[in-house]
Design a protein around this motif. Structure first.
Motif, PDB file in Angstrom:
ATOM      1  N   LYS A 486       0.802  -1.178   0.114  1.00  0.00           N
ATOM      2  CA  LYS A 486      -0.066   0.094  -0.037  1.00  0.00           C
ATOM      3  C   LYS A 486       0.723   1.253  -0.187  1.00  0.00           C
ATOM      4  O   LYS A 486       2.055   1.298   0.486  1.00  0.00           O
ATOM      5  CB  LYS A 486      -1.008   0.026   1.099  1.00  0.00           C
ATOM      6  CG  LYS A 486      -1.643  -1.290   1.348  1.00  0.00           C
ATOM      7  CD  LYS A 486      -3.088  -1.016   1.879  1.00  0.00           C
ATOM      8  CE  LYS A 486      -4.095  -2.217   1.843  1.00  0.00           C
ATOM      9  NZ  LYS A 486      -5.385  -1.905   1.122  1.00  0.00           N
ATOM     10  N   VAL A 487       0.235   2.422  -0.555  1.00  0.00           N
ATOM     11  CA  VAL A 487       1.152   3.421  -0.504  1.00  0.00           C
ATOM     12  C   VAL A 487       0.629   4.621   0.323  1.00  0.00           C
ATOM     13  O   VAL A 487      -0.757   4.908   0.392  1.00  0.00           O
ATOM     14  CB  VAL A 487       1.017   4.214  -2.252  1.00  0.00           C
ATOM     15  CG1 VAL A 487       1.923   5.340  -2.412  1.00  0.00           C
ATOM     16  CG2 VAL A 487       1.449   3.027  -3.099  1.00  0.00           C
ATOM     17  N   THR A 502      -9.036  10.966  -2.550  1.00  0.00           N
ATOM     18  CA  THR A 502      -9.170  10.341  -3.742  1.00  0.00           C
ATOM     19  C   THR A 502      -8.413  11.183  -4.840  1.00  0.00           C
ATOM     20  O   THR A 502      -7.844  10.395  -5.670  1.00  0.00           O
ATOM     21  CB  THR A 502     -10.778  10.212  -3.970  1.00  0.00           C
ATOM     22  OG1 THR A 502     -11.549   9.711  -2.848  1.00  0.00           O
ATOM     23  CG2 THR A 502     -11.400   9.505  -5.149  1.00  0.00           C
ATOM     24  N   SER A 503      -8.522  12.212  -5.139  1.00  0.00           N
ATOM     25  CA  SER A 503      -8.036  13.100  -6.276  1.00  0.00           C
ATOM     26  C   SER A 503      -6.579  12.904  -6.151  1.00  0.00           C
ATOM     27  O   SER A 503      -5.900  12.441  -7.134  1.00  0.00           O
ATOM     28  CB  SER A 503      -8.458  14.280  -6.313  1.00  0.00           C
ATOM     29  OG  SER A 503      -8.184  14.919  -4.823  1.00  0.00           O
ATOM     30  N   PHE A 504      -5.741  12.949  -4.858  1.00  0.00           N
ATOM     31  CA  PHE A 504      -4.400  12.732  -4.758  1.00  0.00           C
ATOM     32  C   PHE A 504      -4.038  11.262  -5.173  1.00  0.00           C
ATOM     33  O   PHE A 504      -3.188  10.925  -5.574  1.00  0.00           O
ATOM     34  CB  PHE A 504      -4.125  13.199  -3.573  1.00  0.00           C
ATOM     35  CG  PHE A 504      -4.211  14.597  -3.413  1.00  0.00           C
ATOM     36  CD1 PHE A 504      -4.357  15.570  -4.172  1.00  0.00           C
ATOM     37  CD2 PHE A 504      -3.986  15.103  -1.753  1.00  0.00           C
ATOM     38  CE1 PHE A 504      -4.614  16.664  -3.720  1.00  0.00           C
ATOM     39  CE2 PHE A 504      -3.928  16.665  -1.626  1.00  0.00           C
ATOM     40  CZ  PHE A 504      -4.322  17.241  -2.706  1.00  0.00           C
ATOM     41  N   ALA A 505      -4.992  10.466  -4.386  1.00  0.00           N
ATOM     42  CA  ALA A 505      -4.683   8.975  -4.766  1.00  0.00           C
ATOM     43  C   ALA A 505      -4.820   8.540  -6.126  1.00  0.00           C
ATOM     44  O   ALA A 505      -4.143   7.711  -6.753  1.00  0.00           O
ATOM     45  CB  ALA A 505      -5.889   8.084  -4.021  1.00  0.00           C
ATOM     46  N   THR A 517      -7.686   2.575  -4.304  1.00  0.00           N
ATOM     47  CA  THR A 517      -7.872   2.180  -3.142  1.00  0.00           C
ATOM     48  C   THR A 517      -6.669   1.751  -2.224  1.00  0.00           C
ATOM     49  O   THR A 517      -6.759   1.602  -0.992  1.00  0.00           O
ATOM     50  CB  THR A 517      -9.078   1.110  -3.001  1.00  0.00           C
ATOM     51  OG1 THR A 517      -8.348  -0.219  -3.670  1.00  0.00           O
ATOM     52  CG2 THR A 517     -10.283   1.534  -3.641  1.00  0.00           C
ATOM     53  N   ASP A 518      -5.718   1.480  -2.985  1.00  0.00           N
ATOM     54  CA  ASP A 518      -4.419   1.135  -2.088  1.00  0.00           C
ATOM     55  C   ASP A 518      -3.553   2.298  -1.735  1.00  0.00           C
ATOM     56  O   ASP A 518      -2.312   2.040  -1.301  1.00  0.00           O
ATOM     57  CB  ASP A 518      -3.557   0.321  -3.073  1.00  0.00           C
ATOM     58  CG  ASP A 518      -4.254  -1.333  -2.953  1.00  0.00           C
ATOM     59  OD1 ASP A 518      -4.869  -1.685  -2.179  1.00  0.00           O
ATOM     60  OD2 ASP A 518      -4.120  -1.947  -3.986  1.00  0.00           O
ATOM     61  N   VAL A 519      -4.164   3.397  -2.095  1.00  0.00           N
ATOM     62  CA  VAL A 519      -3.417   4.662  -1.546  1.00  0.00           C
ATOM     63  C   VAL A 519      -4.255   5.377  -0.588  1.00  0.00           C
ATOM     64  O   VAL A 519      -5.166   5.549  -0.612  1.00  0.00           O
ATOM     65  CB  VAL A 519      -3.332   5.690  -2.821  1.00  0.00           C
ATOM     66  CG1 VAL A 519      -2.625   7.020  -2.473  1.00  0.00           C
ATOM     67  CG2 VAL A 519      -2.808   5.055  -4.081  1.00  0.00           C
ATOM     68  N   GLU A 520      -3.387   5.523   0.561  1.00  0.00           N
ATOM     69  CA  GLU A 520      -4.034   6.110   1.588  1.00  0.00           C
ATOM     70  C   GLU A 520      -3.276   7.570   1.828  1.00  0.00           C
ATOM     71  O   GLU A 520      -2.191   7.482   2.045  1.00  0.00           O
ATOM     72  CB  GLU A 520      -3.486   5.472   3.085  1.00  0.00           C
ATOM     73  CG  GLU A 520      -4.115   3.818   3.026  1.00  0.00           C
ATOM     74  CD  GLU A 520      -3.353   2.763   3.866  1.00  0.00           C
ATOM     75  OE1 GLU A 520      -3.618   1.951   3.991  1.00  0.00           O
ATOM     76  OE2 GLU A 520      -2.186   3.000   4.567  1.00  0.00           O
ATOM     77  N   ILE A 521      -4.307   8.532   1.902  1.00  0.00           N
ATOM     78  CA  ILE A 521      -3.802   9.757   1.907  1.00  0.00           C
ATOM     79  C   ILE A 521      -3.796  10.515   3.498  1.00  0.00           C
ATOM     80  O   ILE A 521      -4.897  10.088   4.303  1.00  0.00           O
ATOM     81  CB  ILE A 521      -4.735  10.728   1.118  1.00  0.00           C
ATOM     82  CG1 ILE A 521      -4.806   9.938  -0.217  1.00  0.00           C
ATOM     83  CG2 ILE A 521      -4.146  12.133   1.184  1.00  0.00           C
ATOM     84  CD1 ILE A 521      -3.558  10.388  -1.114  1.00  0.00           C
ATOM     85  N   VAL A 522      -3.132  10.990   4.131  1.00  0.00           N
ATOM     86  CA  VAL A 522      -2.930  11.516   5.403  1.00  0.00           C
ATOM     87  C   VAL A 522      -3.035  13.066   5.047  1.00  0.00           C
ATOM     88  O   VAL A 522      -2.037  13.679   4.351  1.00  0.00           O
ATOM     89  CB  VAL A 522      -1.767  11.050   6.255  1.00  0.00           C
ATOM     90  CG1 VAL A 522      -1.817  12.102   7.692  1.00  0.00           C
ATOM     91  CG2 VAL A 522      -1.956   9.742   6.529  1.00  0.00           C
TER      92      VAL A 522
END
Lengths: 781, 292, 163
Positions: A486-487, A502-505, A517-522
């Motif tokens: 996951k990223v 979502t947009s950054f992901a 869905t494998d990109v988690e943004i903080v």
């Protein structure tokens, strides 16, 4: 790189938490031993503070502490200036920022005088009644023009004037073009903009950990890094000792940025004093006076035109209501000044504004941030000119649009980002064409007399705007591939519903060949990302989005390099897709990204000089100047000719914000903006009396549009990428809200045939009652 | 925005509630739907010492057609119950027009007829409807029971004729007569907001289409619901022509003194009162024609 | 004055709870801070915004306009009970996701609870009926259009799932 996700209507990653009630909002933060705060706020707008006696409150069961300005010692100081004034020659700026608690003078009704800390919010509110306050009431400065009278009482006694700022900017020579004009029209315009009223109010939880000497602050801010820095400075701590977390935030729209709000300054200080966590949640009644507003401007504007409707120049002199303090500098009136120029060729522009201190709550940017005011003036001037010159309102706009070969187009005057205002790119005429076609302009013009004959008062409006977006200084992002494949992405901005998760992901997913869905943004956690500015001025997607892109590209490069070493092949022979790197044509030869991440952090062997461990990268992006989006709104409305109730029959937005990351999220931003624009145009008005009391401080009387006031909107787009960033993005957050005022004024005039009767709508907000008064006055005249 | 402390007592019967009210007088407040009272508590505009919760008292939940052509609405009749009662809406079509203007579904699920009428907000819809319908209010205290006309029940801004020890028990009103038409109209800033002006009209015709009875009541334009039936009496014995109706509307405007508010100037409210009176009367007439 | 406290027994989403609270505690605060069911949000505390809407015995109400003690003996449903225990979203939640019916998501729980009850009673509403049902819930982000679309789709899905 394939663009599987970029540009697609990808469903949002953040939705599930929000739909199931599992997202953490500020008031959901529960900590052991937590105390609750309530503020005693001045009930009058202007007064000398003679004394505050909290002794009775302190005796109440459950009350832990009461603080007034006198208790703050050296901590009592004026707040910092969040945005300094831009470098305009001759500019006057009188800085007066707010304080944590009023000490000698209160300058607006709602300004905090004392804070009670108690075991529950209920008890804290009980104790507010126990505090004895002795105020010597002073006359309130409420009227913008009277505030500048020679004998007006100054809001800030030491200043001796209510001039907060004075700015004169010019382009070309208005006087000489006016001398050659066939037509000069001059009018006075009043434009009021209300307040953002997010459904979640503000809130703060501060937790001091004495053992660790560390402060954690949960805050509904749009700019956590600024708040962290401001708090560290004020509290005498290092930045690493302060962590600011903006959790899920229930809407912001601008006013959730300040530096610092009094409550933001007080809660952490109290937590340090008491060594207990403290929570303050703004209630709706407080929100109306304690959170910043936008409000009124009065413009005396004139336009000089040729007989065929070409603009020669515009002159504008305006007053801007700044409220009691000016911690946000000149962003709002500068935006008004610059945005007035719109999508039109205006060879000469002479604009002067005076920002005025009043005894009213502080004004800072709210979605549109003064742009509405400027757009209203130019759009109304064009409508008046069209009527005077017998040119169709859409046609007069077309004649003045900046031609597509004129970009970058220099407007010369200094913009809010301190750069000379320059439109980076644009192609305006197709936007107008699409809007006219979508609204059925020509058909409507033909149909209107028939409708009138049936006794129906239906009218049309069309309004154009240019919006400066995506200003600097910069944002950054850290993109990191984890061992599980996951990223994770961290950025310094906060998020209040814009879909950044979502947009950054989407940007990352395309660069790294993983699923969205494998990109988690903080976002909004200063311990996750140290640097940044915040979410404002339609800049999140542009500035942070490009930083995310840069960091993803760097990680992609690293991944390909690592894989090429492992496979002993050229990077060009590799493909990154489905979470793995494989050799082109040999799909069974692959390494998963997670495994590469592990290899990038080896237990043995040497990390080569010049390389860094970890499959991660931190990159920053700062655009040289803001990019300019543009659009056209058109509407057909029907009026009840007797009650002046209004119904929107059709609403069209055509918009160009450069390259689109996610059209679904973009449409949502436009829809929401238009809804707020409709509120501004016809429903939302902050009504103050002559003493500076807000008369409608409730959602029953401050009228946010409901599902019955906001119509179905038809959207369309054109795409003119910005040359100022690699992704070609322009901002879109504020676009929907900006031109609705003039659109309504035009459509109402058209529906009721007001111009033919000598009635001009030169103010916003309008309302049925106001229309009744204006028409009655107009028909008497 | 949290309420100040109070003592909460759940009444076990109307008699219990009345004895508590006799004990606490103006320091005690009945809690019915709470949709006006609790906001006032949250803003700390109301600070009763005691809240007497009357929810669940079956004696107050009647909602039926009585013998003799009258409808009875118990004080605890919730708007939503009324909205769902087709028989009742047919018997008093004004309710069908007026109810959708009352706030929003969530409020209508809780709000009660008795709470609304006792709160006596002049911009509220039901007080005007009861005045137009010549409703009778039955009120009770430990000392006894009395009945009064709706027009006498509302005595001032947020003030009724209820004494400190009394409770509104129910409201009765006549079933709409044959050859009658009714209409309620209002203008509010948004649907569900309080009326800037509202108008309830009921007209009864004889076989020759001449008016035998006209009722006209307004909300939002005075300190109480305004009974404008006097102005409308000009229609009695006449066929309702446009000219006559316009004259009534002008007369209505002359007879009121709206105070204005942040949403409407007094002149605009007066203007609306005229426009709505004329429109409501016309619509009521049309409805008689359709019904006939 | 000694705080006036009462025992409150309620069922929320099928689970029984018993607490003793002060009589003035609002139901919204009770759910959020006593039962720690924080999915019900508070936006205005005067009954206008609709964010705090929950179902009381199946009917949507403003939980900020009711005292916790009044809920004694009643059944409540909140946002936390909408999805299946397996995590599968209710069709109304799925439709909101599919149609981008939420942005900041703060008003969303109140909207879902309001519309759940509405769609049960009106399985095939028109757009105008959906808008009227929605008018007691303020949303500052979406302009409502996507919520309306989501509800029309959810209605269809719920009709299909009823045998």
């Amino acid at each position: 790189m394939t663009t599987r996700f970029f540009g697609a209507a990808v469903k949002r990653n953040e939705d599930k938490k929000l739909l199931t009630g599992q997202a953490l909002f500020i008031d959901d933060v529960e900590l052991p031993g937590m105390l609750h705060a309530a503020f005693l706020r001045s009930q009058v707008a202007h007064a000398r503070v003679k004394g505050i006696d909290p002794s009775k409150a302190l005796k109440r069961d459950g009350v832990i502490a009461v603080y007034t300005a006198a208790d703050l010692g050296a901590y009592w100081q004026s707040g910092p200036l969040l945005v300094p004034p831009p470098p305009v020659p001759g500019l006057v700026f009188n800085l007066r920022t707010h304080v944590p608690l009023a000490r000698d003078t209160v300058r607006y009704a709602g300004e905090p005088l004392a804070i009670v800390v108690a075991e529950s919010r209920y008890i804290a509110e009980d104790a507010l009644d126990d505090i004895a306050v002795d105020l010597e009431i002073l006359p309130a400065v409420v009227d913008l023009e009277k505030a500048l009278d020679k004998d007006a009482i100054p809001v800030h006694g030491d200043l001796g004037t209510n001039i907060a700022a004075h700015v004169h900017q010019t382009k070309g020579n208005y006087r000489s073009v006016a001398a050659q004009a066939d037509l000069i029209l001059k009018r006075r315009f009043r434009y009021e903009h209300g307040m953002s009223s997010p459904i979640e109010t503000r809130g703060i939880v501060a937790q001091w950990n004495a053992r660790a000497q560390h402060m954690t602050v949960w805050d509904t801010t749009q700019a956590p890094v600024f708040v962290r820095n401001g708090l560290a400075g004020a509290l005498g701590l290092g930045e690493r000792q302060v962590r600011v977390i903006a959790p899920f935030v229930g809407g912001g729209f601008g006013p959730k940025i300040m530096m610092l709000y009094p409550e933001e300054a007080m809660l952490p200080w109290i937590s340090m004093r008491l060594n207990r966590p403290v929570k303050w949640i703004e209630d709706r009644f407080e929100h109306f006076v304690a959170t910043t507003h936008e409000r009124g401007q009065i413009h005396d504007a004139e336009i000089a035109l040729t007989r065929d409707g070409r603009i020669l120049g515009v002159k504008d002199v305006f007053l801007h209501d700044n409220g009691a303090y000016n911690p946000y500098g000149l962003t709002v009136p500068i935006n008004s000044q610059c945005t007035l120029l719109g999508p039109y060729v205006i060879p000469a522009y002479d604009s002067t504004f005076t920002s005025v201190f009043t005894n009213l709550p502080i004004v800072t940017p709210y979605r549109g941030a003064g742009r509405q005011h400027g757009v209203f003036v130019i759009e109304r001037l064009l409508d008046l000119a069209a009527h005077e010159l017998d040119i169709d309102p859409a046609e007069i706009r077309r004649r003045n649009l900046i031609p597509s070969d004129a970009f970058p187009y220099r407007n010369e005057i200094i913009y809010q980002d301190f750069q000379p205002l320059e439109y980076d790119s644009g192609n305006y005429e197709p936007v107008l064409d699409k809007a006219l076609e979508a609204i059925g302009y020509a058909d409507f013009v033909a149909e209107q007399p028939r409708l009138r004959a049936q006794g129906r008062y239906v009218g049309i409006g069309v309004a154009c705007y240019v919006e400066g977006t995506g200003i600097g200084p910069y944002e950054g992002a850290k993109v990191r591939v984890q061992a599980n494949g996951k990223v994770s992405v961290a950025t310094g901005i906060g998020t209040q519903g814009q879909g950044h998760f979502t947009s950054f992901a989407q940007i990352v997913a395309d660069q790294l060949g993983v699923d969205v869905t494998d990109v988690e943004i903080v976002t909004g956690d200063t311990d996750q990302f140290y640097w940044g500015a915040g979410t404002f001025a339609s800049r999140g997607a542009v500035v942070a989005g490009n930083a995310v892109n840069e960091a993803s590209r760097a990680v992609r490069k690293k991944a390909l390099k690592l894989a090429s070493d492992a496979f002993e092949c050229a990077e060009e022979d590799l493909v990154l897709a489905d979470g793995k790197v494989s050799i082109i044509g040999i799909p069974e030869k692959f390494i998963r990204l997670g495994e590469l991440a592990q290899r990038a952090n080896p237990m043995r062997g040497a990390v080569k000089p010049g390389t860094e461990p970890g499959l991660e990268s931190t990159q920053y992006f700062g655009p040289p100047s803001g990019s300019t989006a543009n659009g056209v709104h058109a509407a057909i409305i029907e009026m009840d000719p007797l009650t002046f109730e209004l119904k929107i029959l059709k609403y069209v937005v055509v918009h160009d914000c450069g390259t689109v990351i996610n059209p679904m999220i973009l449409a949502g931003q436009i829809h929401g903006g238009v809804a707020q624009g409709i509120g501004n145009a016809f429903y939302e008005k902050l009504s103050f009396d002559e003493h500076g009391q807000l008369l409608n401080a409730s959602l029953a009387d401050y009228l946010l549009p409901t599902a019955l006031e906001v119509p179905r909107m038809q959207l369309d787009h054109t795409t003119t990428p910005s040359p100022l960033n690699p992704l070609g993005i322009k901002g879109a957050g504020e676009a929907g809200a900006i031109p609705v005022g003039p659109l309504f004024a035009q459509a109402i005039e058209n529906a009721l045939g007001l111009k033919q009767n000598g009635v001009e709508l030169l103010e916003i907000p309008l309302s049925p009652s106001r229309l009744f008064e204006l028409i009655r006055k107009g028909s008497k005249a | 925005m949290k309420p100040a402390p109070f003592k909460y007592i759940k009444a076990s019967s109307v008699a219990h509630a009345l004895s508590l009210k006799a004990e606490y007088g103006d320091d005690g407040r009945f809690l019915a739907g709470g949709q006006s009272l609790i906001p006032a508590l949250n803003f700390r505009l109301a600070r009763p010492a005691v809240l007497i919760d009357i929810n669940g008292l079956a004696e107050l939940e009647a909602c039926d057609c009585l013998e003799g052509g009258r409808l009875r609405l118990g004080a605890l009749t919730r708007y939503r119950t009324l909205e769902r009662n087709g028989d009742l809406l047919r018997a008093c079509p004004l309710f069908a027009d007026a109810l959708p203007h009352i706030a929003h579904p969530q409020i209508r699920n809780r709000g009660t007829v008795g709470g609304n009428l006792s709160h006596a907000d002049p911009a509220s819809e039901l007080p005007a409807v009861t005045v137009a319908m010549r409703a009778r209010m039955r009120v009770k205290s430990e000392a006894g029971e009395r009945e009064l006309d709706a027009a006498d029940f509302f005595v001032g801004l947020l003030t009724t004729d209820l004494r400190p020890d009394e409770m509104l028990i129910d409201v009765t009103l006549p079933v709409q007569k044959p050859r009658s038409g009714g209409c309620f109209l209002e203008v509010a800033r948004r649907r569900g907001d309080f009326a800037l002006a509202g108008c309830a009209a009921v007209i009864t015709l004889d076989d020759g289409s001449r008016c035998t009875d006209v009722r006209l009541a307004l909300c939002g334009v005075g300190e109480t619901p305004v009974d404008a039936s006097g102005a409308a009496a000009a229609l009695i014995g006449e066929k309702g022509s446009d000219k006559l109706i316009d004259a009534v509307a002008t007369d209505v405007q002359r007879g009121i003194a709206p105070a204005g508010n942040v949403h409407a100037s007094p002149d605009y409210q007066r203007h609306l009162a005229g426009v709505l009176s004329a429109r409501a009367l016309r619509k009521a007439l049309q409805r008689v024609a359709h019904a006939a | 004055m000694q705080p006036d406290r009462h025992e409150v027994q309620v069922s929320v989403n099928g689970s029984a709870y018993r607490r003793e609270v002060e009589s003035r505690m609002l139901l919204s605060d009770f759910l959020r801070h006593e039962l720690l069911l924080a999915g019900t949000h508070v936006g205005c505390e005067h009954g206008v915004c609709g964010a705090c809407t929950v179902l009381l015995d199946g009917e949507p109400i403003r939980s900020c306009l009711m005292l916790a003690v009044q809920a004694n003996g009643h059944e409540l449903s909140t946002i936390e009970g909408l999805a299946q225990d397996t995590g599968e979203l209710h069709p109304i939640q799925q439709a909101m996701h599919a149609h981008h019916g939420l942005q900041c998501g703060y008003c969303t729980p109140g909207i879902l609870m309001t519309m759940m009850a509405f769609l049960r009673e009106n399985p095939a509403p028109s757009e105008q009926e959906v808008r009227e049902a929605l008018s007691g819930n303020l949303c500052r982000c979406t302009g409502y259009q996507n919520i309306v679309d989501a509800m029309l789709v959810a209605a269809k899905a719920m009709r299909a799932s009823v045998p």
